[in-house]
Design an enzyme around this catalytic site. Structure first.
Site, PDB file in Angstrom:
ATOM      1  N   ALA A  19       0.841  -1.206   0.000  1.00  0.00           N
ATOM      2  CA  ALA A  19       0.000   0.000   0.000  1.00  0.00           C
ATOM      3  C   ALA A  19       0.869   1.246   0.000  1.00  0.00           C
ATOM      4  CB  ALA A  19      -0.921  -0.007   1.211  1.00  0.00           C
ATOM      5  N   ARG A  24       8.193   9.530  -1.661  1.00  0.00           N
ATOM      6  CA  ARG A  24       9.525   9.963  -2.091  1.00  0.00           C
ATOM      7  C   ARG A  24       9.866   9.526  -3.516  1.00  0.00           C
ATOM      8  NH1 ARG A  24      12.377   7.866   3.052  1.00  0.00           N
ATOM      9  NH2 ARG A  24      14.298   7.962   1.812  1.00  0.00           N
ATOM     10  N   GLN A  84      -6.133  -1.707   2.282  1.00  0.00           N
ATOM     11  CA  GLN A  84      -5.788  -0.995   3.514  1.00  0.00           C
ATOM     12  C   GLN A  84      -6.174   0.458   3.257  1.00  0.00           C
ATOM     13  OE1 GLN A  84      -1.682  -0.156   4.314  1.00  0.00           O
ATOM     14  NE2 GLN A  84      -1.970  -0.050   6.524  1.00  0.00           N
ATOM     15  N   ASP A 114       8.385  -3.244  -1.667  1.00  0.00           N
ATOM     16  CA  ASP A 114       9.467  -2.335  -2.080  1.00  0.00           C
ATOM     17  C   ASP A 114      10.843  -2.902  -1.749  1.00  0.00           C
ATOM     18  OD1 ASP A 114       9.677  -1.981   0.664  1.00  0.00           O
ATOM     19  OD2 ASP A 114       9.675   0.217   0.591  1.00  0.00           O
ATOM     20  N   LYS A 343       8.515  -5.299 -36.265  1.00  0.00           N
ATOM     21  CA  LYS A 343       7.435  -5.380 -35.278  1.00  0.00           C
ATOM     22  C   LYS A 343       6.415  -6.383 -35.770  1.00  0.00           C
ATOM     23  CE  LYS A 343       3.651  -3.739 -35.377  1.00  0.00           C
ATOM     24  NZ  LYS A 343       2.388  -3.027 -35.604  1.00  0.00           N
TER      25      LYS A 343
HETATM   26  C1  UD1 Z   1      10.538  -0.709   7.019  1.00  0.00           C
HETATM   27  C2  UD1 Z   1      10.793  -1.268   8.422  1.00  0.00           C
HETATM   28  C3  UD1 Z   1      12.248  -1.052   8.791  1.00  0.00           C
HETATM   29  C4  UD1 Z   1      13.139  -1.720   7.757  1.00  0.00           C
HETATM   30  C5  UD1 Z   1      12.794  -1.242   6.337  1.00  0.00           C
HETATM   31  C6  UD1 Z   1      13.506  -2.112   5.327  1.00  0.00           C
HETATM   32  C7  UD1 Z   1       8.745  -1.099   9.769  1.00  0.00           C
HETATM   33  C8  UD1 Z   1       8.026  -0.313  10.807  1.00  0.00           C
HETATM   34  N1  UD1 Z   1       9.934  -0.598   9.372  1.00  0.00           N
HETATM   35  O1  UD1 Z   1      10.762   0.699   7.047  1.00  0.00           O
HETATM   36  O2  UD1 Z   1      12.533  -1.576  10.083  1.00  0.00           O
HETATM   37  O3  UD1 Z   1      14.505  -1.466   8.050  1.00  0.00           O
HETATM   38  O4  UD1 Z   1      11.385  -1.366   6.090  1.00  0.00           O
HETATM   39  O5  UD1 Z   1      13.319  -1.649   4.028  1.00  0.00           O
HETATM   40  O6  UD1 Z   1       8.274  -2.132   9.367  1.00  0.00           O
HETATM   41  N2  UD1 Z   1       3.205  -0.475   3.799  1.00  0.00           N
HETATM   42  C9  UD1 Z   1       1.840  -0.698   3.701  1.00  0.00           C
HETATM   43  N3  UD1 Z   1       1.012  -0.061   4.549  1.00  0.00           N
HETATM   44  C10 UD1 Z   1       1.447   0.768   5.530  1.00  0.00           C
HETATM   45  C11 UD1 Z   1       2.844   0.996   5.629  1.00  0.00           C
HETATM   46  C12 UD1 Z   1       3.698   0.350   4.753  1.00  0.00           C
HETATM   47  O7  UD1 Z   1       1.400  -1.456   2.843  1.00  0.00           O
HETATM   48  O8  UD1 Z   1       0.605   1.294   6.275  1.00  0.00           O
HETATM   49  C13 UD1 Z   1       4.099  -1.175   2.865  1.00  0.00           C
HETATM   50  C14 UD1 Z   1       4.753  -0.252   1.855  1.00  0.00           C
HETATM   51  O9  UD1 Z   1       4.084  -0.288   0.617  1.00  0.00           O
HETATM   52  C15 UD1 Z   1       6.148  -0.845   1.692  1.00  0.00           C
HETATM   53  C16 UD1 Z   1       6.377  -1.612   2.979  1.00  0.00           C
HETATM   54  O10 UD1 Z   1       5.134  -1.754   3.612  1.00  0.00           O
HETATM   55  O11 UD1 Z   1       6.189  -1.750   0.620  1.00  0.00           O
HETATM   56  C17 UD1 Z   1       7.367  -0.925   3.912  1.00  0.00           C
HETATM   57  O12 UD1 Z   1       6.902   0.367   4.246  1.00  0.00           O
HETATM   58  P1  UD1 Z   1       7.879   1.614   4.303  1.00  0.00           P
HETATM   59  O13 UD1 Z   1       7.103   2.795   4.723  1.00  0.00           O
HETATM   60  O14 UD1 Z   1       8.657   1.714   3.072  1.00  0.00           O
HETATM   61  O15 UD1 Z   1       8.828   1.180   5.541  1.00  0.00           O
HETATM   62  P2  UD1 Z   1      10.303   1.694   5.846  1.00  0.00           P
HETATM   63  O16 UD1 Z   1      10.236   3.056   6.486  1.00  0.00           O
HETATM   64  O17 UD1 Z   1      11.156   1.551   4.673  1.00  0.00           O
HETATM   65 CA    CA Z   2      10.712   0.938   2.545  1.00  0.00          CA
END
Ligand code: UD1
Ligand code: CA
Length: 463
Positions: A19, A24, A84, A114, A343
């Site tokens: 989600a 960024r 979500q 990601d 093509k």
């Molecule tokens: C997260 C971890 C961090 C880790 C890092 C590694 C947590 C709290 N933090 O941080 O410890 O070092 O990844 O890359 O888990 N997402 C949702 N819904 C939400 C929030 C996030 O689906 O409400 C998904 C995002 O699409 C993404 C993933 O979860 O694919 C991670 O979220 P992101 O905000 O990128 O976490 P980081 O700050 O990178």
């Molecule tokens: Ca991330």
């Protein structure tokens, strides 16, 4: 005591969090749909989950993102998509998949959309401690650039908590062991732990990482599984996207080389995850393979060529500067030269199109020769039409073949023709104005303008 291959026979559910736009990235596209090596980040993670044997896959996505749903359906048919509505953190996101979590599984793996470089082998390693009795296993990597990542905190060698960068003390920030984001949870404990996670932290989010301290407090065991930093790369912006791309490219190049292809300058060749290169394929510098390209044994791809959705049978030579677009099929031993674009075209065995040519929506028979500058006029501004060139036909240079049109087997088209009607097999078509020569015509024309012919200038005159 369980066996060393403790995960065998245990059921696996994968929850992929996807989600959020990823602010960024500064993009109209959801973050997880950005591609590395010709496949979306989400596609990479889903593929790894599938290959790791996940019997059930759930994706958590922002509601109403049809493009995300389409990608899930394409890569992991049967996977469930849970909306979500509000993005309240990674734990909140996992709980959006509550219905999937409620269906029993021995092991649950949470992966991030990601974090595209993670492999199936790593997911398998990550869940292994669960079979040995761990409630949670976290994937971690050592780095000297930990900023932004959650830190894995330990005491006497045991994990105590994961602290997010935003919430860490200066001392905790110096810890180099980082959370890769992926977590395996025992299906038995997962919901109970997740339901107890709160949001009292710097971001006001429900952190999945808090599951670790909660489990430890209950006396449950938490394992750390280490992985190379390169595989743990998370992508939050386009700089990190390029880092992930570089990592995947070096993996793919290496695999192509080990598989028997020569890449003269590997760092200049760009592959897609699904590129298939046969044995003794030679790839010269600066070649780009988009998605869905298959190259048979012994083909030569000269420099600066671009291929996408193309299939090359053994012994084909293309380029330099060839462009093969989707639907290009080059049969055995055929040749495509410089500045030639294909093509949706099948080029028969041994056929040649060596210079400055466009072949679209066409079929070229075996052994045909398509002269320099030949263009199939396949598009009338509304519809696309087909051109067929028979086996052994010869199309003279600079001809335009106005589709729909067929040049029969063994036929010849005179250079500079604009062919609008079918040419029968073994026929000769000349479709251009007949040349007229007027003796002295140039001199007479100049006379009417009061001009004389300029004297010839010597180019290498000595001073
Ligand atoms: C997260 C971890 C961090 C880790 C890092 C590694 C947590 C709290 N933090 O941080 O410890 O070092 O990844 O890359 O888990 N997402 C949702 N819904 C939400 C929030 C996030 O689906 O409400 C998904 C995002 O699409 C993404 C993933 O979860 O694919 C991670 O979220 P992101 O905000 O990128 O976490 P980081 O700050 O990178
Ligand atoms: Ca991330």
């Amino acid at each position: 005591m369980t066996t060393r291959h403790g995960s065998a026979g245990r059921t696996l559910t994968a929850i992929v969090l996807a989600a959020g736009k990823g602010t960024r990235m500064r993009s109209a596209l959801p973050k997880v749909l950005h591609a590395v090596a010709g496949r979306t980040m989400l596609g990479h993670v889903l593929t790894a989950a599938r290959e790791a044997g996940a019997g059930r896959i759930a994706v958590v996505a922002e509601p109403g993102q049809a493009a995300v749903e389409a990608e899930v359906a394409a890569i992991a048919p049967g996977a469930r998509v849970h909306p979500q509505a509000e993005r309240l953190g990674t734990a909140h996101a996992v709980l959006a998949a509550r219905d999937t979590l409620a269906e029993d599984a021995d092991d649950v793996v949470v992966a991030f959309g990601d974090t595209p470089l993670v492999t199936a082998a790593t997911l398998t390693r990550l869940r292994a401690p669960l079979a040995e009795g761990a409630a949670i296993a976290v994937l971690a990597f050592d780095t000297d650039r930990p900023t932004g990542y959650g830190r894995v905190l330990t005491q006497d060698g045991s994990v105590t908590a994961i602290r997010e960068d935003k919430d860490a003390t200066d001392e905790e920030r110096r810890v180099g062991l980082c959370n890769a984001g992926l977590m395996a949870l025992s299906g038995r404990h997962a919901l109970a732990i997740l339901d107890r996670i709160g949001n009292a932290n710097a971001a006001g989010e429900y952190y999945l990482t808090d599951a670790v301290a909660l489990a430890v407090a209950e006396g449950l065991s938490v394992a750390v599984v280490r992985v190379e930093e390169a595989e743990a790369q998370g992508v939050n912006d386009r700089v990190q996207l390029a880092v992930a791309e570089a990592e995947i490219q070096s993996r793919l190049r290496r695999a192509a080389q080990i598989g028997g292809a020569t890449l003269v300058a590997p760092e200049t060749v760009f592959l897609s995850v699904d590129t298939v290169l046969g044995q003794d394929v030679l790839v010269e510098p600066h070649v780009v393979f988009g998605p869905r390209v298959t190259v048979g044994d012994g083909c030569v791809i000269h420099a600066f060529s671009h291929l996408e959705g193309a299939s090359l049978e053994p012994g084909v030579t293309i380029g330099p500067y060839a462009r093969l677009r989707p639907g290009a099929v080059l049969e055995t031993g055929s040749r495509v030269g410089n500045f030639v674009e294909l093509k949706n075209t099948r080029l028969g065995a041994g056929a040649k199109a060596n210079h400055l040519t466009y072949l679209g929506d066409s079929t070229v028979g075996a052994g045909a020769n398509v002269g320099a500058g030949t263009i199939t006029c396949n598009y009338d501004g509304v519809n696309k039409h087909r051109t067929s060139i028979g086996a052994g036909a010869f199309v003279g240079s600079n001809s335009a073949l106005v589709a729909p049109v067929a040049v029969g087997a063994g036929a010849i088209v005179g250079a500079g023709s604009v062919v609008t009607a079918d040419v029968p097999a073994d026929g000769l078509a000349v479709a251009r104005a007949r040349q007229v020569n007027r003796p002295e015509g140039a001199r007479l024309w100049r006379a009417t303008k009061g001009l004389v012919r300029k004297p010839e200038t010597k180019t290498h005159e000595k001073p």
